[in-house]
Motif scaffolding. Structure first.
Motif, PDB file in Angstrom:
ATOM      1  N   ILE A  44       0.845  -1.196   0.000  1.00  0.00           N
ATOM      2  CA  ILE A  44       0.000   0.000   0.000  1.00  0.00           C
ATOM      3  C   ILE A  44       0.881   1.248   0.000  1.00  0.00           C
ATOM      4  CG2 ILE A  44      -1.656   1.368   1.337  1.00  0.00           C
ATOM      5  CD1 ILE A  44      -2.696  -1.317   2.474  1.00  0.00           C
ATOM      6  N   GLY A  45       1.872   1.247   0.889  1.00  0.00           N
ATOM      7  CA  GLY A  45       2.749   2.403   1.009  1.00  0.00           C
ATOM      8  C   GLY A  45       3.490   2.709  -0.275  1.00  0.00           C
ATOM      9  N   LEU A  46       3.793   1.643  -1.056  1.00  0.00           N
ATOM     10  CA  LEU A  46       4.507   1.853  -2.317  1.00  0.00           C
ATOM     11  C   LEU A  46       3.546   2.252  -3.425  1.00  0.00           C
ATOM     12  CD1 LEU A  46       6.951  -1.147  -2.009  1.00  0.00           C
ATOM     13  CD2 LEU A  46       7.600   1.255  -2.044  1.00  0.00           C
ATOM     14  N   ARG A 104      -3.996  -4.549  -7.411  1.00  0.00           N
ATOM     15  CA  ARG A 104      -2.596  -4.924  -7.583  1.00  0.00           C
ATOM     16  C   ARG A 104      -2.052  -5.594  -6.322  1.00  0.00           C
ATOM     17  NH1 ARG A 104       1.186  -3.121 -11.169  1.00  0.00           N
ATOM     18  NH2 ARG A 104      -0.124  -1.380 -11.749  1.00  0.00           N
ATOM     19  N   ARG A 115       3.580   4.715  12.827  1.00  0.00           N
ATOM     20  CA  ARG A 115       2.494   4.192  11.997  1.00  0.00           C
ATOM     21  C   ARG A 115       1.403   5.230  11.761  1.00  0.00           C
ATOM     22  NH1 ARG A 115       2.035  -1.099  10.980  1.00  0.00           N
ATOM     23  NH2 ARG A 115      -0.208  -1.075  11.181  1.00  0.00           N
ATOM     24  N   TYR A 134      -0.855   4.238   8.574  1.00  0.00           N
ATOM     25  CA  TYR A 134      -1.384   2.890   8.814  1.00  0.00           C
ATOM     26  C   TYR A 134      -2.277   2.851  10.051  1.00  0.00           C
ATOM     27  CZ  TYR A 134       1.971   1.486   5.316  1.00  0.00           C
ATOM     28  OH  TYR A 134       2.670   1.378   4.152  1.00  0.00           O
ATOM     29  N   PRO A 140      -2.254   5.897   3.385  1.00  0.00           N
ATOM     30  CA  PRO A 140      -0.788   5.780   3.321  1.00  0.00           C
ATOM     31  C   PRO A 140      -0.239   6.013   1.914  1.00  0.00           C
ATOM     32  CG  PRO A 140      -1.753   3.845   4.378  1.00  0.00           C
ATOM     33  CD  PRO A 140      -2.887   4.676   3.910  1.00  0.00           C
ATOM     34  N   ALA A 141      -0.940   5.504   0.899  1.00  0.00           N
ATOM     35  CA  ALA A 141      -0.427   5.596  -0.468  1.00  0.00           C
ATOM     36  C   ALA A 141      -0.391   7.050  -0.938  1.00  0.00           C
ATOM     37  CB  ALA A 141      -1.294   4.769  -1.399  1.00  0.00           C
ATOM     38  N   PHE A 151       5.046   8.934   1.286  1.00  0.00           N
ATOM     39  CA  PHE A 151       6.159   8.663   2.192  1.00  0.00           C
ATOM     40  C   PHE A 151       6.733   7.290   1.850  1.00  0.00           C
ATOM     41  CE2 PHE A 151       3.896  11.176   5.832  1.00  0.00           C
ATOM     42  CZ  PHE A 151       4.062  12.352   5.116  1.00  0.00           C
ATOM     43  N   GLY A 153       7.325  -0.191  -6.395  1.00  0.00           N
ATOM     44  CA  GLY A 153       6.691   1.121  -6.293  1.00  0.00           C
ATOM     45  C   GLY A 153       6.511   1.764  -7.664  1.00  0.00           C
ATOM     46  N   ALA A 156       3.714   0.009  -9.480  1.00  0.00           N
ATOM     47  CA  ALA A 156       2.417   0.509  -9.028  1.00  0.00           C
ATOM     48  C   ALA A 156       2.100   1.866  -9.634  1.00  0.00           C
ATOM     49  CB  ALA A 156       2.388   0.588  -7.502  1.00  0.00           C
ATOM     50  N   ARG A 157       3.139   2.587 -10.048  1.00  0.00           N
ATOM     51  CA  ARG A 157       2.921   3.892 -10.660  1.00  0.00           C
ATOM     52  C   ARG A 157       2.837   3.801 -12.178  1.00  0.00           C
ATOM     53  NH1 ARG A 157       4.679   4.433  -5.955  1.00  0.00           N
ATOM     54  NH2 ARG A 157       4.512   6.306  -4.675  1.00  0.00           N
ATOM     55  N   ALA A 205      12.272   1.776  -0.670  1.00  0.00           N
ATOM     56  CA  ALA A 205      11.560   2.934  -0.132  1.00  0.00           C
ATOM     57  C   ALA A 205      12.039   4.231  -0.782  1.00  0.00           C
ATOM     58  CB  ALA A 205      11.744   2.996   1.376  1.00  0.00           C
ATOM     59  N   ILE A 260      10.870   5.442  -4.774  1.00  0.00           N
ATOM     60  CA  ILE A 260       9.640   6.174  -5.129  1.00  0.00           C
ATOM     61  C   ILE A 260       9.793   7.669  -4.824  1.00  0.00           C
ATOM     62  CG2 ILE A 260       8.151   4.160  -4.817  1.00  0.00           C
ATOM     63  CD1 ILE A 260       7.269   5.358  -2.150  1.00  0.00           C
TER      64      ILE A 260
END
Lengths: 554, 367
Positions: A180-182, A188, B64, B69, B89-90, B94, B116, B119-120, B164, B167
């Protein structure tokens, strides 16, 4: 030169273990390997017959279609249900969670009968639907491949649900959070992270469904209509005295099962990783009011569908035999059906038979499997891998095939060929139950023993305990949860066993399932249901006992 | 005084307008237990801030909440002047490094790092190229096709960091980034981590229970205990100018000795004799107030008895025990029936010997 040294192995302990495993291996060779070899040997000369028989080719095709479709249907129900119940909190969750396991409490034949009462041409749901929709004809016919897949989905999704739930409980929630964070969206995240990591659970349960559906006998037998599948073809051929053809059909069925097993193992091997994790995901409360109401209603409906077969059996068990014909529900009720089971000799015999035979088989399974599991888990010796494989093998062989194998081996007194006559005697069914439940009991006991610290036994010996004392005071207590669970499961399975029984039973040792079928054939629905309710009751009592025993030991 | 000590008061609302992260009086309870209570601090652009505390101090919950989160029961999370409190979060942009790294075990190293970008919607060729470059930067070039389980703990940590960072996060969050490494690797990784974090130029907030990690990496430290902020400041602030007994005890070894402030020094009375000790800070204590001075091993020394007998600043003591510590010995000195102080010394003195003890530099005083 002693036998032990002839056996090889690096140390005295290893040779001793091999020696101890030898009787176990011999029994397996005699009751598992030899029967299958006999079947294959007996099939020679009949393969042309099989290939040229359109009904056999159709049966093979149908068996595979049904197995694959049952896997798809079970996954479609089991996976979403597991996600819903482990990831979300909503009104009715606890009830749904308890009800989700109910289909497992239905012995194979009983499930089929309850579906007949509910969804058959004269079934309750069928008629209600017909009346509500104002139809002239019944809205559906419960036969053919669709019906078989329908009942398979109902009884077998439980495997998927259980495996995937367990996977999700252990699932490391930070993996989802990382995705989720990414920036991964729900779709997905599910397809790239969560589901791939659940592959072991999904594949394992899919394999279980595939094997069960491929070997399934009751559903095709009772409402297959004109549909032929391999398991029913085997019985047909046997009854028509075409035993050679039955051997071919058995071999084909067993090969399909083993091929399926290998395919799944291969697929699993391609994704060889263990998802780490200590779980930790908390259930999300569903906040939206409309979603809560919707979920509560859906949960209620699913619970109803899950409970109905059991309720129906209980209801019909109080119906007067022969009175229920065209009415929506049975018109007259009585407790006579139950009373009859225990007072009429003819009706009591099958109950006594089933209990005696399942207790005998389970006792043999326990002695055999505890010894086997002890050797497999705690000892290193040549032949260990072989023992491990053979102990699991009956699981891969459909019940009908196991029965045909025993039929081919224990049909004559010929000591030179290693054959003794058991077919037609009381003892053939306990033997069949024993063989079929070896994998179940072994797995349960092995599971418990693997959790034991292996140095405990050495520690006990080091403190001066004899081997027997160490086993009695240390090993057996460690294995106890597995022994209890395995014994209860084996007992339950054997008491309701149908698939092997129908091939091997005699009038004298006919078990409950065979009597249920006979009562159904004579339209004694009430008596058939009383037997069925008795079986369900037994299953529930044993499940409860297992749970209580488990919690006591903790 | 609070301002001088960098101590943000519990109730204070941090003024907005900063480009960095502002955590404003957040609180969060689990099952009626307060995990985080009125925690406020900020992370300025380019700054490395450590959240330090024992287990149960609320540091991970705070992280968190910043990551999105967890939702705070009250309070706000602001970034670049915008309210992020209710943002998923998305959407925060961060980057997070999880405690056990949360590397996807079914993907190769490079797939993990590139996730990441995937996902983009970045194309395969480009994301592999960029992920490869990121791996190179953390010294893992050539290991992209391995499965993550084949890497050592230190390598996994760098993969998690590369993932991390790739992104291009506005803020990096790290949960116990060093806790899974063995002690020898840990020390060398600290400097490496600080260098990597400084190179990314993004501000970073990381959680650790280890003050040495915090000292080595962080520009500033937020010290938490039982869900409350104890003190915020640089390593030196916390070490040399603690604002409370809790801070003094948590940071480094310290013995607290009852004292009364007297201008720039404190009066300490032991066995009826009053000694004067120079103070480096006094945490807002007014003249004449009582509190405790913080005696750390490096601020005191042992002098053989008799050398300067009776001179001011020498306290009589008895050696209680001796422990070998490589470079020298660590002694436990007993000043009276309840005060025992740890002192390092190179000379060998037997337990039971009566010695003198001298405070060699100004020490902090806390309420």
């Amino acid at each position: 030169m002693t036998i032990a040294s002839w056996l090889g192995g690096r140390s005295r302990a290893e040779r001793l273990a091999t020696l101890a495993a030898l009787p176990l291996l011999l029994i397996l060779a005699w009751t598992v390997i030899y029967p299958n070899v006999s079947v294959i040997a007996g099939s020679f000369g009949h393969w042309k017959e099989f290939a040229e028989s359109p009904s056999d080719v159709e049966a093979l095709k149908n068996s595979i279609i049904i197995a694959v479709a049952s896997v798809v249907a079970s996954l479609a129900i089991g996976v979403p249900l597991a996600f819903l119940l482990t990831r979300f909190d909503f009104p009715g969750r606890t009830l749904l969670r308890a009800a989700a396991l109910l289909p497992a409490a239905l012995p194979p034949l009983v499930g089929v009968i309850s579906f007949l009462f509910l969804y058959g041409d004269t079934g309750v749901i069928t008629r209600v639907t017909q009346i509500v929709l104002g139809l002239k004809e019944v809205p559906w016919h419960l036969n053919g491949i669709g019906a078989i897949i329908f009942i398979h989905a109902y009884t077998m999704y439980v495997y998927v649900y259980l495996f995937v739930s367990a996977g999700l409980e252990r699932y490391e929630s930070s993996l989802d959070e990382a995705a989720i964070g990414l920036g991964a969206g729900t779709f997905r995240r599910l397809t790239r992270v969560t589901l791939p990591l659940l592959t072991p659970a999904i594949a394992g349960s899919a394999l279980l469904v595939f094997m069960s559906a491929l070997g399934s006998f009751s559903a095709p037998y009772v409402f297959g209509g004109g549909i032929r599948v391999l398991s029913t073809q085997i019985l047909n051929s046997k009854l028509n005295d075409a035993i050679g053809l039955a051997y071919v059909e058995t071999t084909v069925l067993a090969i399909s099962a083993v091929a399926g097993l290998m395919l799944f193992r291969w697929l699993e091997g391609k994704r060889l990783y263990v998802a780490p994790g200590k779980g930790g995901a908390s259930r999300q409360p569903v906040r939206s009011r409309s979603a809560r109401i919707g979920l509560a209603c859906a949960a209620g409906l699913i619970v109803l569908v899950l409970v109905l077969p059991h309720l129906m059996i209980v209801l019909v068990s109080f119906a007067k035999d022969g009175a229920w014909t065209t009415q929506m529900l049975p018109p007259e009720y009585t407790t006579h059906n139950y009373a009859g089971l225990f007072t009429t000799n003819q009706l009591w015999t099958p109950i006594r038979n089933s209990i005696v035979m399942s207790v005998l088989a389970t006792a043999a399974d326990l002695v055999f499997c505890v010894a086997g599991a002890y050797l497999i888990v705690t000892r290193k010796f040549s032949g260990r891998k072989l023992l491990e494989t053979l102990v699991a093998l009956p699981w891969a062989i459909p019940g009908t095939a196991v029965a045909l194998g025993l039929l081919a081996t224990f049909n004559t007194n010929d000591l030179a060929a290693g054959k003794i006559l058991l077919v037609g005697t009381f003892w053939i069914l306990p033997l069949a139950y024993f063989v079929r439940n070896i994998p179940l009991v072994s797995q349960a006991v092995e599971g418990s023993l693997r959790q034991m610290d292996l140095s405990l036994e050495s520690a006990a010996r080091g403190l001066g305990a004899s081997w027997w004392m160490a086993v009695r005071r240390v090993v057996l207590p460690a294995a106890r949860p597995g022994i209890v669970a395995g014994a209860l499961l084996a007992c339950v399975t054997a008491v309701g066993e149908f698939v092997a029984s129908i091939v091997l039973y005699t009038h004298g040792n006919r078990p409950i399932s065979i009597e249920i079928l006979a009562q159904l054939r004579s339209y004694a629905f009430g008596t058939a249901s009383a037997y069925s309710a008795l079986l369900i009751g037994l299953v529930l009592i044993m499940a409860l006992t297992a749970r209580i025993a488990e919690s006591r030991m903790k | 005084m609070d301002e001088v000590l960098g101590f943000a008061h519990k109730e204070s609302r941090v003024s907005g307008g900063s480009d960095g992260l502002i955590v404003d009086a957040i609180a969060r309870s689990f099952n009626g237990q307060r995990a985080v209570d009125q925690v406020s601090f900020e992370v300025r652009p380019g700054e490395l801030v450590a959240l330090v505390g024992a287990s149960g101090s609320g540091k991970t919950t705070t992280l968190r909440i910043v990551a999105g989160y967890e939702q705070p029961d009250s309070g706000r999370v602001l970034f670049g002047g915008q309210d992020f409190t209710r943002l998923g979060p998305a959407k925060r942009g961060f980057g997070m490094v999880f405690q056990h790294y949360a590397l996807f075990p079914h993907m190769s190293v490079i797939e993990n790092v590139a996730f990441g970008l995937e996902a983009r919607g970045v194309g395969r060729a480009e994301r592999r190229q960029r992920a490869g470059a990121a791996l190179e930067r953390v010294g893992l070039d050539g290991k992209g096709e391995r499965m993550v389980q084949q890497l050592s703990g230190g390598e996994q940590q760098r993969v998690a960091l590369a993932r991390a960072v790739l992104i291009e996060p506005r803020l990096l969050l790290l949960d116990e980034p060093l806790s899974n490494l063995d002690p020898t690797l840990r020390a060398s990784t600290r400097d490496e981590l600080r260098a990597t974090l400084k190179a990314t130029k993004a501000p970073a907030l990381f959680v650790t229970h280890d003050q040495d990690d915090a000292f080595a990496i962080a520009d500033r430290i937020v010290l938490l205990s039982l869900g409350h902020v104890l003190q915020i400041g640089s390593s030196e602030d916390l070490y040399d100018r603690p604002v409370s007994r809790q801070v003094a005890k948590f940071i480094g070894h310290a013995t607290l000795v009852h004292a009364r402030r007297h201008g720039d020094s404190a009066d300490v009375t032991i066995d009826g004799t009053t000694h004067q000790v120079a103070l480096s800070s006094f945490a807002g204590l007014s003249d004449g107030e009582t509190g405790a001075i913080v005696l750390r091993p490096e601020a005191v020394e042992i002098v053989p008895r008799g050398e300067g007998r009776g001179t001011d600043g020498e306290w009589p003591a008895v050696v209680d025990s001796r422990r070998f510590a490589g470079a020298g010995f660590v002694y436990r000195l007993r000043l009276d029936h309840e005060i025992v102080i740890e002192v390092a010394s190179r000379s060998r003195i037997d337990p039971g010997t009566t010695v003198g003890m001298r405070v060699t530099r100004p020490v902090p005083m806390v309420p």
